[in-house]
Scaffold this motif. Structure first.
Motif, PDB file in Angstrom:
ATOM      1  N   ASP A 106      -1.671 -38.729  20.000  1.00 32.30           N
ATOM      2  CA  ASP A 106      -0.320 -38.986  20.243  1.00 32.30           C
ATOM      3  C   ASP A 106      -0.362 -40.265  21.391  1.00 32.30           C
ATOM      4  N   ASP A 283       1.586 -21.191  10.521  1.00 34.40           N
ATOM      5  CA  ASP A 283       1.739 -21.765  11.890  1.00 34.40           C
ATOM      6  C   ASP A 283       0.474 -22.158  12.613  1.00 34.40           C
ATOM      7  N   ARG A 287      -0.729 -25.707  13.904  1.00 38.60           N
ATOM      8  CA  ARG A 287      -0.950 -26.212  15.256  1.00 38.60           C
ATOM      9  C   ARG A 287      -2.566 -26.434  15.432  1.00 38.60           C
ATOM     10  N   PHE A 290      -2.805 -30.226  13.868  1.00 35.83           N
ATOM     11  CA  PHE A 290      -2.235 -31.216  14.704  1.00 35.83           C
ATOM     12  C   PHE A 290      -2.306 -31.062  15.999  1.00 35.83           C
ATOM     13  N   SER A 291      -3.219 -30.480  16.747  1.00 35.23           N
ATOM     14  CA  SER A 291      -3.475 -30.356  18.128  1.00 35.23           C
ATOM     15  C   SER A 291      -3.595 -31.895  18.632  1.00 35.23           C
ATOM     16  N   SER A 293      -1.598 -34.511  18.351  1.00 34.43           N
ATOM     17  CA  SER A 293      -0.912 -35.296  17.425  1.00 34.43           C
ATOM     18  C   SER A 293       0.384 -35.276  17.606  1.00 34.43           C
ATOM     19  N   LYS A 296       2.774 -32.670  15.831  1.00 35.81           N
ATOM     20  CA  LYS A 296       2.822 -31.186  16.394  1.00 35.81           C
ATOM     21  C   LYS A 296       4.175 -31.031  16.878  1.00 35.81           C
ATOM     22  N   ARG A 297       5.039 -31.711  17.301  1.00 37.28           N
ATOM     23  CA  ARG A 297       6.115 -31.382  18.239  1.00 37.28           C
ATOM     24  C   ARG A 297       7.392 -31.156  16.856  1.00 37.28           C
ATOM     25  N   ARG A 300       5.573 -26.286  12.344  1.00 40.51           N
ATOM     26  CA  ARG A 300       5.422 -26.147  10.872  1.00 40.51           C
ATOM     27  C   ARG A 300       6.292 -26.162   9.900  1.00 40.51           C
TER      28      ARG A 300
END
Length: 348
Positions: A106, A283, A287, A290-291, A293, A296-297, A300
């Motif tokens: 990110d 889910d 998570r 895409f931890s 990333s 993630k926001r 799912r």
């Protein structure tokens, strides 16, 4: 004045040492045109569901209102250029296309850490100074400030373009009570070119330099909640998070280079991820994948909704079974997207 010039010279050198590719300075009041442009955008309701854009418009339109004590705005650019043309992936319809900026760490976290280190250096170097740092999460008109400081100019697609970096760079800002020497604003170098306007799959630009976010694929796949208008779904193609089309076709990218920061290099599993694998994420799996990333926001459900639209656009009948398995998904937007994908593939 001589000491201010010396401090600025040292600041620019320190910014480069921190990893920034450009460091320019303007005054908070150098963007008088922004309140009118923002009001026009909001009155036309082109912000869609992004209600936060309609909040704190006084701050967003005038940096002096955001922090009256600020005397200078230091604008920083950091290159995140890709190692391949992102448009090539659009031909691989069974794979998902993720916007270049979101294929690794990110950028908010990476850029903000650099900004904070640079801000601490500035306080130590200047003695008495106050600072505030911003990266795309506060009501700050960063792109107009970037143009006012000379980082680049807002192209016809409304994004910032640089003669040195092309389209691929993040921007951040440091507001300070120091009165530093300013740089000249950048001029518009788009000329008669309209490649960014013509390439847009959804015709999101009602006119040059104007964006209707409600038709923008980046908005639709990231910010828009719930089902996407059925008229627009076929135009998304295999874009599952963001869109790079208007950036990628800009001729100024001939001066762009690959990002030096390895945290911006594309992860192998996001270079051309199979849609079938992404659609099966629950889910916990989402998570975990895409931890760290920016993807993630969106969660799912919205992500899998996007993947199902891409499956429906793939023309690959073999993916119909994957979509069929999500028709009963608890999330209404996901189940709706699954039914749409199945019907579209069966029609094909």
């Amino acid at each position: 004045m001589k000491s201010e010039e010396s401090l600025k010279t040292r600041l620019v050198a320190q910014a480069k040492a921190e990893g920034f590719d450009s460091c320019r300075i303007c005054r908070p009041g150098d963007i008088p045109e922004v309140p009118g442009r923002l009001r026009e955008f909001l009155d036309a309701e082109r912000h869609g569901q992004m209600d936060w854009l309609a909040e704190r418009t006084a701050w967003r339109g005038d940096p002096q209102a955001l922090w009256p004590e600020a005397k200078s705005v230091i604008m920083l650019a950091e290159n995140y250029g890709p190692d391949e043309n992102p448009l090539d992936l659009l031909e691989r319809r069974d794979r998902g296309a993720v916007s270049v900026y979101a294929r690794h760490r990110d950028y908010h976290d990476v850029v903000k850490k650099r900004l904070k280190r640079l801000a601490r250096w500035l306080i130590a170097a200047a003695g008495e100074a106050e600072v505030k740092v911003f990266v795309d999460t506060a009501p700050v008109a960063e792109k107009p400030l970037g143009q006012a400081a000379g980082l680049g100019w807002q192209g016809k697609h409304t994004n910032l373009v640089s003669q040195d970096l092309g389209s691929w760079f993040f921007i951040g800002s440091i507001f300070t009570t120091l009165e530093l020497p300013v740089d000249p604003a950048e001029q518009d170098h788009c000329g008669s070119c309209r490649r960014c306007l013509d390439v847009c799959p959804t015709n999101a630009f009602p006119a040059p330099y104007k964006l209707d976010a409600r038709r923008c694929i980046s908005y639709l796949t990231i910010e828009h909640k719930g089902p996407v208008d059925p008229e627009l779904r076929p135009l998304l193609g295999n874009r599952i998070y963001g869109c790079d089309d208007c950036l990628a076709v800009c001729p100024w990218n001939k001066f762009a280079s690959r990002a030096r920061e390895v945290k911006y290099h594309t992860r192998d599993d996001l270079r051309a991820p199979p849609l079938a694998d992404l659609a099966r994420l629950d889910d916990a799996g989402f998570r975990a994948m895409f931890s760290g990333s920016p993807i993630k926001r969106i969660g799912r459900d919205r992500f899998v909704r996007n993947v199902l639209y891409a499956i429906g656009n793939s023309g690959d009948a073999g993916l119909a079974e994957v979509a069929r398995g999500l028709v009963g998904d608890p999330d209404p937007a996901v189940s709706d997207a699954a039914r749409w994908a199945v019907a579209r593939l069966e029609m094909k």
